[in-house]
Scaffold this motif. Structure first.
Motif, PDB file in Angstrom:
ATOM      1  N   SER A  71       5.172 -16.443   5.057  1.00 17.05           N
ATOM      2  CA  SER A  71       5.775 -15.408   4.702  1.00 17.05           C
ATOM      3  C   SER A  71       4.834 -14.858   3.831  1.00 17.05           C
ATOM      4  CB  SER A  71       7.328 -14.853   4.621  1.00 17.05           C
ATOM      5  OG  SER A  71       7.297 -15.940   3.269  1.00 17.05           O
ATOM      6  N   LEU A  72       3.786 -13.159   3.835  1.00 16.62           N
ATOM      7  CA  LEU A  72       3.103 -12.701   2.876  1.00 16.62           C
ATOM      8  C   LEU A  72       4.159 -11.524   1.941  1.00 16.62           C
ATOM      9  CD1 LEU A  72      -0.216 -13.482   4.469  1.00 16.62           C
ATOM     10  CD2 LEU A  72       1.095 -14.859   2.411  1.00 16.62           C
ATOM     11  N   LYS A  73       4.025 -11.069   0.948  1.00 20.38           N
ATOM     12  CA  LYS A  73       3.866 -10.190   0.156  1.00 20.38           C
ATOM     13  C   LYS A  73       2.491  -9.097   0.856  1.00 20.38           C
ATOM     14  CE  LYS A  73       4.795  -7.959  -4.094  1.00 20.38           C
ATOM     15  NZ  LYS A  73       5.214  -8.204  -5.310  1.00 20.38           N
ATOM     16  N   VAL A  74       3.511  -7.548   0.678  1.00 23.67           N
ATOM     17  CA  VAL A  74       2.206  -7.152   1.563  1.00 23.67           C
ATOM     18  C   VAL A  74       2.525  -6.076   0.897  1.00 23.67           C
ATOM     19  CG1 VAL A  74       1.811  -4.886   2.804  1.00 23.67           C
ATOM     20  CG2 VAL A  74       3.036  -6.887   4.058  1.00 23.67           C
ATOM     21  N   ILE A  75       0.915  -6.089  -0.437  1.00 17.88           N
ATOM     22  CA  ILE A  75       0.588  -5.556  -1.633  1.00 17.88           C
ATOM     23  C   ILE A  75       0.404  -3.876  -1.550  1.00 17.88           C
ATOM     24  CG2 ILE A  75       0.374  -7.671  -2.743  1.00 17.88           C
ATOM     25  CD1 ILE A  75      -2.801  -7.104  -2.481  1.00 17.88           C
ATOM     26  N   GLY A  76      -0.685  -4.217   0.036  1.00 17.61           N
ATOM     27  CA  GLY A  76      -0.685  -2.108  -0.083  1.00 17.61           C
ATOM     28  C   GLY A  76      -1.222  -2.116   1.571  1.00 17.61           C
ATOM     29  N   GLU A  77      -2.438  -0.861   1.423  1.00 23.50           N
ATOM     30  CA  GLU A  77      -2.344  -0.601   3.410  1.00 23.50           C
ATOM     31  C   GLU A  77      -3.547  -0.130   3.189  1.00 23.50           C
ATOM     32  OE1 GLU A  77      -0.738   3.179   5.594  1.00 23.50           O
ATOM     33  OE2 GLU A  77       0.600   1.562   5.469  1.00 23.50           O
ATOM     34  N   VAL A  88      -6.808  -9.683  -1.950  1.00 23.00           N
ATOM     35  CA  VAL A  88      -6.360 -10.217  -2.108  1.00 23.00           C
ATOM     36  C   VAL A  88      -6.048 -11.958  -2.340  1.00 23.00           C
ATOM     37  CG1 VAL A  88      -5.604 -11.544   0.578  1.00 23.00           C
ATOM     38  CG2 VAL A  88      -5.810  -9.160   0.320  1.00 23.00           C
ATOM     39  N   GLU A  89      -4.595 -12.042  -2.907  1.00 20.71           N
ATOM     40  CA  GLU A  89      -4.763 -13.306  -3.731  1.00 20.71           C
ATOM     41  C   GLU A  89      -4.168 -14.553  -2.400  1.00 20.71           C
ATOM     42  OE1 GLU A  89      -3.764 -11.818  -7.339  1.00 20.71           O
ATOM     43  OE2 GLU A  89      -6.141 -12.466  -8.236  1.00 20.71           O
ATOM     44  N   ARG A  90      -3.715 -16.366  -3.697  1.00 19.78           N
ATOM     45  CA  ARG A  90      -2.798 -16.352  -2.268  1.00 19.78           C
ATOM     46  C   ARG A  90      -1.180 -15.627  -2.459  1.00 19.78           C
ATOM     47  NH1 ARG A  90      -1.009 -23.050  -4.077  1.00 19.78           N
ATOM     48  NH2 ARG A  90       0.524 -23.860  -2.443  1.00 19.78           N
ATOM     49  N   GLY A  91      -0.211 -16.448  -1.272  1.00 23.89           N
ATOM     50  CA  GLY A  91       0.866 -15.640  -1.076  1.00 23.89           C
ATOM     51  C   GLY A  91       1.031 -13.556  -0.690  1.00 23.89           C
ATOM     52  N   THR A  92      -0.431 -12.985  -0.524  1.00 23.41           N
ATOM     53  CA  THR A  92      -0.850 -11.636   0.197  1.00 23.41           C
ATOM     54  C   THR A  92      -1.195 -11.523   0.889  1.00 23.41           C
ATOM     55  OG1 THR A  92      -2.219 -11.208  -1.495  1.00 23.41           O
ATOM     56  CG2 THR A  92      -0.210 -11.204  -2.684  1.00 23.41           C
ATOM     57  N   ALA A  93      -0.927 -10.039   1.178  1.00 16.84           N
ATOM     58  CA  ALA A  93      -1.918  -9.775   2.954  1.00 16.84           C
ATOM     59  C   ALA A  93      -1.797  -8.050   2.416  1.00 16.84           C
ATOM     60  CB  ALA A  93      -1.016 -10.166   3.822  1.00 16.84           C
ATOM     61  N   VAL A  94      -2.667  -7.644   2.361  1.00 20.50           N
ATOM     62  CA  VAL A  94      -2.967  -6.464   3.249  1.00 20.50           C
ATOM     63  C   VAL A  94      -3.035  -5.833   4.496  1.00 20.50           C
ATOM     64  CG1 VAL A  94      -4.734  -3.996   2.072  1.00 20.50           C
ATOM     65  CG2 VAL A  94      -4.328  -6.441   1.019  1.00 20.50           C
ATOM     66  N   LYS A  95      -2.046  -4.736   4.691  1.00 18.61           N
ATOM     67  CA  LYS A  95      -2.261  -3.858   6.529  1.00 18.61           C
ATOM     68  C   LYS A  95      -2.690  -3.615   6.196  1.00 18.61           C
ATOM     69  CE  LYS A  95       1.038  -1.348   9.191  1.00 18.61           C
ATOM     70  NZ  LYS A  95       1.884  -0.131   8.916  1.00 18.61           N
ATOM     71  N   LYS A 118       9.352  -6.806   7.141  1.00 22.96           N
ATOM     72  CA  LYS A 118      11.148  -6.831   6.342  1.00 22.96           C
ATOM     73  C   LYS A 118      11.113  -7.035   4.761  1.00 22.96           C
ATOM     74  CE  LYS A 118      15.860  -8.497   7.136  1.00 22.96           C
ATOM     75  NZ  LYS A 118      17.050  -9.324   7.961  1.00 22.96           N
ATOM     76  N   ASN A 119      11.415  -6.176   4.500  1.00 25.66           N
ATOM     77  CA  ASN A 119      11.723  -6.000   3.130  1.00 25.66           C
ATOM     78  C   ASN A 119      10.546  -6.380   2.658  1.00 25.66           C
ATOM     79  OD1 ASN A 119      14.399  -5.004   3.385  1.00 25.66           O
ATOM     80  ND2 ASN A 119      14.852  -7.357   3.505  1.00 25.66           N
ATOM     81  N   GLY A 120       8.673  -5.752   2.417  1.00 20.59           N
ATOM     82  CA  GLY A 120       7.701  -5.590   1.335  1.00 20.59           C
ATOM     83  C   GLY A 120       7.553  -6.825   2.675  1.00 20.59           C
TER      84      GLY A 120
END
Length: 404
Positions: A71-77, A88-95, A118-120
């Motif tokens: 699971s990764l936190k979506v920080i933007g698109e 994109v840092e550790r634990g994050t993703a960009v759509k 789910k839920n960001g």
């Protein structure tokens, strides 16, 4: 009679290069490039995504599986054509969408079908190799690369490439100006009534018109002239207005075959008359305007006319335009049934068709071998070449073909 290769060499030796002109890229279709086209920038000009999905750090997802997603936190698109300052840092993703720039820190794109959100958060259900689905800057072209070489015939693909390079106008060879004249008392043009059983409908004019256009030339239809020396001489006197002049009929040995005599009177320097081929033996070739113009006197039988164009005229038209590939293309295939002929003195060009059977290229030939049977081209895509001295070819033997 002159061997085919020698006749072709003579024709090609007199093909002068035509001057070039600059045209809009769409008008360059079927023309020959007269310049190298060079890329002015890298392409792609930036790293971008090859997929709709998520830009991630490979270190974060290298252990991801269907049963154990990461699971990764979506920080933007990031859309195609968009801008963003995502990192994109550790634990994050960009759509991300296809064609969009790769955000800082990301080194892999996971296609959307391998994810759930789910839920960001995005859940990555597979691990791909590092760098997957990223188009790297310059991987297709580097600035300074020659993309299209001088001598390339421009198809619709090359038009698209020129547009992608912002090449609005392009230098191409001038089209050769080609005159076409048919001769014969018995020939009637399309639309004209047939009033005698001995009259026949023209085909040669239109075979040659279409052939010249397909080879990149400008075709001038001079019509049909009766077997009258004065009328023929009057039309042939226009020869200097064209780069190439083609006549059909009037080059054999009959009493009314006036072309071979008249062209010499008009200043054509005849280089050969009669080639050791079947059909189309009585081909006449010469030059005029100090060697700048090419004259082809082609037999009147429809198949002979087509073969003479394919084997001698078309290569000349292409070479005059500077095309890199102007010689007839040959290849090998296995014949599907026996071929036999009585007379093996000349090289014969038989209308044929080739196709694939599994891993083997095979061919079969038309049942219509006579030189007046233009319908032998229906369904055909090549010539079967039967060399001098060969009377019989057995089923399964490898033969030489010339691609139409």
């Amino acid at each position: 009679m002159m061997p085919y290769e020698e006749a072709l060499d003579i024709v090609l030796s007199f093909c002068r290069s035509l001057p070039s002109e600059k045209v809009f890229i769409v008008d360059a279709l079927n023309r020959v490039l007269a310049e190298d086209v060079v890329s002015q920038e890298d392409r792609p000009s930036f790293d971008n995504s090859a997929m709709d999905g998520y830009a991630v750090r490979w270190e974060d997802i290298k252990e991801a599986t269907e049963k154990s997603p990461i699971s990764l936190k979506v920080i933007g698109e990031m859309p195609a054509g968009g801008e963003g300052s995502f990192k994109v840092e550790r634990g994050t993703a960009v759509k991300i969408f296809t064609g969009a720039p790769i955000p800082e820190g990301a080194d892999t794109v996971i296609p959307v079908e391998y994810t759930e959100t789910k839920n960001g958060m995005v859940f990555i259900k597979t691990s791909l190799k590092e760098g997957a689905n990223i188009r790297r800057r310059g991987e297709e072209l580097k600035a300074g690369d020659v993309v299209l070489e001088k001598g390339t015939i421009i198809r619709h693909y090359e038009v698209g490439i020129l547009a992608s390079l912002n090449k609005i106008n392009v230098e191409v060879s001038r089209k050769p100006r080609v005159a076409i004249l048919s001769t014969g008392d018995e020939i009637k043009d399309i639309g004209e009534p047939i009033t005698k059983p001995s009259q026949i409908r023209t085909s040669n004019n239109y075979t040659l018109l279409a052939g010249v256009l397909s080879a990149g030339g400008i075709a001038y239809h001079l019509g049909i002239v009766e077997d009258d020396p004065e009328k023929l001489k009057n039309v042939l006197s226009q020869i200097g207005e064209y780069d190439v002049f083609i006549t059909t009929g009037g080059v054999s040995m009959g009493e009314k075959d006036y072309v071979k005599t008249l062209v010499s009177e008009l200043g054509v320097d005849v280089k050969f008359h009669k080639v050791r081929i079947k059909p189309a033996k009585p081909i006449l070739f010469g030059t005029y305007n100090g060697g700048k113009g090419l004259f082809f006197g082609i037999p009147g039988n429809p198949v002979s006319c087509a073969i003479a164009f394919d084997l001698l005229v078309k290569p000349a038209l292409l070479k005059m335009q500077g095309a890199k590939e102007y010689l007839p293309k040959t290849f090998k295939a296995k014949i599907k049934r026996d071929f036999y002929r009585r007379d093996a003195e000349r090289r014969e060009f038989v209308r044929a068709v080739y196709w694939w059977e599994g891993d083997s290229l095979v061919c079969d030939f038309s049942q219509k071998l006579q030189s007046h049977m233009l319908t032998s081209y229906v369904g055909a895509n090549c010539y079967l070449v039967v060399k001098e001295g060969v009377k019989e070819i057995k089923e399964g033997e490898e033969v030489e073909l010339i691609l139409f």
